[in-house]
Structures are given as structure tokens and as C-alpha cells.
Design a protein around this motif. Structure first.
Motif, PDB file in Angstrom:
ATOM      1  N   THR A   6       0.855  -1.181   0.000  1.00  0.00           N
ATOM      2  CA  THR A   6       0.000   0.000   0.000  1.00  0.00           C
ATOM      3  C   THR A   6       0.887   1.226   0.000  1.00  0.00           C
ATOM      4  O   THR A   6       2.067   1.147   0.294  1.00  0.00           O
ATOM      5  N   GLU A   7       0.298   2.344  -0.318  1.00  0.00           N
ATOM      6  CA  GLU A   7       1.091   3.569  -0.368  1.00  0.00           C
ATOM      7  C   GLU A   7       1.712   3.837   0.994  1.00  0.00           C
ATOM      8  O   GLU A   7       1.060   3.762   2.025  1.00  0.00           O
ATOM      9  N   LEU A   8       2.990   4.099   0.982  1.00  0.00           N
ATOM     10  CA  LEU A   8       3.723   4.325   2.216  1.00  0.00           C
ATOM     11  C   LEU A   8       3.504   5.745   2.714  1.00  0.00           C
ATOM     12  O   LEU A   8       3.487   6.689   1.949  1.00  0.00           O
ATOM     13  N   SER A   9       3.355   5.872   3.999  1.00  0.00           N
ATOM     14  CA  SER A   9       3.295   7.207   4.590  1.00  0.00           C
ATOM     15  C   SER A   9       4.128   7.184   5.862  1.00  0.00           C
ATOM     16  O   SER A   9       4.176   6.189   6.569  1.00  0.00           O
ATOM     17  N   ASP A  20       7.545  11.048  -0.120  1.00  0.00           N
ATOM     18  CA  ASP A  20       8.322   9.963  -0.700  1.00  0.00           C
ATOM     19  C   ASP A  20       8.590  10.265  -2.170  1.00  0.00           C
ATOM     20  O   ASP A  20       7.780   9.968  -3.028  1.00  0.00           O
ATOM     21  N   HIS A  21       9.717  10.878  -2.450  1.00  0.00           N
ATOM     22  CA  HIS A  21      10.088  11.202  -3.827  1.00  0.00           C
ATOM     23  C   HIS A  21      10.649   9.987  -4.553  1.00  0.00           C
ATOM     24  O   HIS A  21      10.709   9.969  -5.772  1.00  0.00           O
ATOM     25  N   ILE A  22      11.065   8.983  -3.828  1.00  0.00           N
ATOM     26  CA  ILE A  22      11.617   7.765  -4.418  1.00  0.00           C
ATOM     27  C   ILE A  22      10.493   6.836  -4.888  1.00  0.00           C
ATOM     28  O   ILE A  22      10.659   6.106  -5.836  1.00  0.00           O
ATOM     29  N   ARG A  23       9.334   6.907  -4.257  1.00  0.00           N
ATOM     30  CA  ARG A  23       8.161   6.066  -4.541  1.00  0.00           C
ATOM     31  C   ARG A  23       8.452   4.597  -4.254  1.00  0.00           C
ATOM     32  O   ARG A  23       8.396   3.735  -5.116  1.00  0.00           O
ATOM     33  N   TYR A  24       8.752   4.333  -2.981  1.00  0.00           N
ATOM     34  CA  TYR A  24       9.011   2.982  -2.532  1.00  0.00           C
ATOM     35  C   TYR A  24       7.827   2.059  -2.802  1.00  0.00           C
ATOM     36  O   TYR A  24       8.022   0.874  -3.054  1.00  0.00           O
ATOM     37  N   ASP A  25       6.606   2.595  -2.744  1.00  0.00           N
ATOM     38  CA  ASP A  25       5.436   1.765  -2.984  1.00  0.00           C
ATOM     39  C   ASP A  25       5.459   1.173  -4.395  1.00  0.00           C
ATOM     40  O   ASP A  25       5.185  -0.007  -4.591  1.00  0.00           O
ATOM     41  N   ILE A  26       5.830   1.979  -5.376  1.00  0.00           N
ATOM     42  CA  ILE A  26       5.893   1.500  -6.755  1.00  0.00           C
ATOM     43  C   ILE A  26       7.042   0.515  -6.919  1.00  0.00           C
ATOM     44  O   ILE A  26       6.894  -0.532  -7.566  1.00  0.00           O
ATOM     45  N   LEU A  27       8.186   0.810  -6.332  1.00  0.00           N
ATOM     46  CA  LEU A  27       9.327  -0.094  -6.409  1.00  0.00           C
ATOM     47  C   LEU A  27       9.003  -1.454  -5.776  1.00  0.00           C
ATOM     48  O   LEU A  27       9.378  -2.505  -6.307  1.00  0.00           O
ATOM     49  N   SER A  34       7.759  -9.135 -10.025  1.00  0.00           N
ATOM     50  CA  SER A  34       8.844  -9.943 -10.595  1.00  0.00           C
ATOM     51  C   SER A  34       8.843 -11.353 -10.000  1.00  0.00           C
ATOM     52  O   SER A  34       9.311 -12.291 -10.640  1.00  0.00           O
ATOM     53  N   VAL A  35       8.313 -11.527  -8.802  1.00  0.00           N
ATOM     54  CA  VAL A  35       8.162 -12.861  -8.216  1.00  0.00           C
ATOM     55  C   VAL A  35       7.194 -13.673  -9.064  1.00  0.00           C
ATOM     56  O   VAL A  35       7.464 -14.827  -9.428  1.00  0.00           O
TER      57      VAL A  35
END
Length: 192
Positions: A6-9, A20-27, A34-35
Motif C-alpha cells: 500500500t502507499e507508504l506514509s 516519498d520522492h523515491i516512490r518505494y510503494d511503486i518499487l 517480478s516474483v
């Protein structure tokens, strides 16, 4: 084991600490997809599922790149769940999508499913589940779905036997056994 992205906050004392400028949720979602890709590549290479493994894959039928027959699109306008177990053929996996042949009520169908359209992946043999945040697509935004004509696929002798008996070991939404099946993933989730 169920994993959900889910979207990280980030909060401290109720305040937003930073954006979150890196967008860990998308990564994280890409990594978990990929699994699924790796598992399907292994199944495509061997042509069979190992042991008792089988998969329930839920996807949005209106997502860009999804290609299913008009019959299936009409029946499952928003999302559907496919079962990859006894009866499948022509599994091909690329970096962005997979193609698979499945039987629905003894009618062979070819489906093309981009990994970005997947909402859920479940392997009940080991109780492994992944859930993804995939926004439903408005009808106005939906790209035209490419329909495949009903394909005639060569089946293995095992698949021929299943087709003759009408028993692939799978059940549909209504709980009845059918040649190909689409089931609700919710029916397999643990109730809290």
C-alpha cells in the motif's frame, strides 16, 4: 503468508514527516510482480506446475494491454480470476506480460495479461498471497480490448481426458466444478 503493498506514509505524532520522492510503494510492487514473472517463467520452461502448486491470478479486464475474448469481457467487465492448475497451454512470459491458453466451460481461450493489470496472486498449496494496488479504470479511460477469436488448441492426453470428463478439479464462482474456472479470490482468504 499474505503480502500487500500500500502507499507508504511516514508519520510522527500524526504529522507527515516527508514526501516519498523515491516512490518505494511503486518499487515494492514492481519487485513483487517480478516474483510472479519468475514463477511463471519456470512453469513455462517445464510445461507443468511443480508438486501441488497452483495459482489464482486476479486481474483487471479493462486494464491497458489485457486481451481476452469479447465473451469473457462481457461476463467479467471489471476483473476476473483465472486458475492455473491442470489445464493450460501455450504459456509465454515476457518482461511485461504473460499469455496463456485456458478452457472456460470446454471452450479454449487465449488470454494476454500484463503484470501491471494483476490485483492478486494466490498459491493455496503453500498459503502464499500477493495483493497489489491497481486502480480500477473508468470506461472512458479504458483502451479498446482486443478480442481473440476462440482458439483451437492442441491439448495433452491428460487435458483431453479432463475435457471428456468435464473435470479439471476446479470450481467456479457458484462452487460447481467446470472445465475452466474463474473464482473469487475472497473465498480463499482467511477471515479475521
Amino acid at each position: 503468508m499474505a503480502l500487500s503493498v500500500t502507499e507508504l506514509s511516514y508519520k510522527k505524532d500524526g504529522d507527515l514527516m516527508g514526501q516519498d520522492h523515491i516512490r518505494y510503494d511503486i518499487l515494492a510492487q514492481d519487485a513483487l510482480r517480478s516474483v510472479i514473472r519468475k514463477v511463471l517463467i519456470e512453469v513455462a520452461a517445464t510445461g507443468a506446475l511443480p508438486g501441488d502448486h497452483h495459482f489464482f491470478i486476479t486481474f483487471l479486464t479493462g486494464a491497458p494491454g489485457v486481451r481476452i475474448s469479447q465473451h469473457l469481457k462481457a461476463k467479467y467487465a471489471e476483473q476476473m480470476t483465472i486458475v492455473v492448475q491442470h489445464q493450460f497451454w501455450d504459456l509465454k512470459v515476457t518482461e511485461t506480460l504473460f499469455e496463456i491458453g485456458l478452457s472456460f466451460s470446454d471452450t479454449p481461450e487465449k488470454l494476454v495479461i500484463p503484470f501491471n493489470a494483476i490485483r492478486g496472486f494466490y498459491d493455496p498449496s503453500v498459503n502464499f498471497e500477493l495483493e497489489f494496488d491497481v486502480a480500477a479504470i473508468d470506461e472512458e479511460e479504458t483502451a479498446e480490448i482486443t478480442a481473440y477469436p476462440v482458439a483451437t488448441a492442441e491439448k495433452s492426453s491428460e487435458q483431453d481426458t479432463e475435457a471428456k470428463t468435464g473435470d479439471s478439479g476446479k470450481t467456479g464462482d457458484d462452487g460447481k466444478k467446470e472445465g475452466g474456472s474463474v473464482v473469487s479470490l475472497d473465498s480463499f482468504r482467511k477471515k479475521n
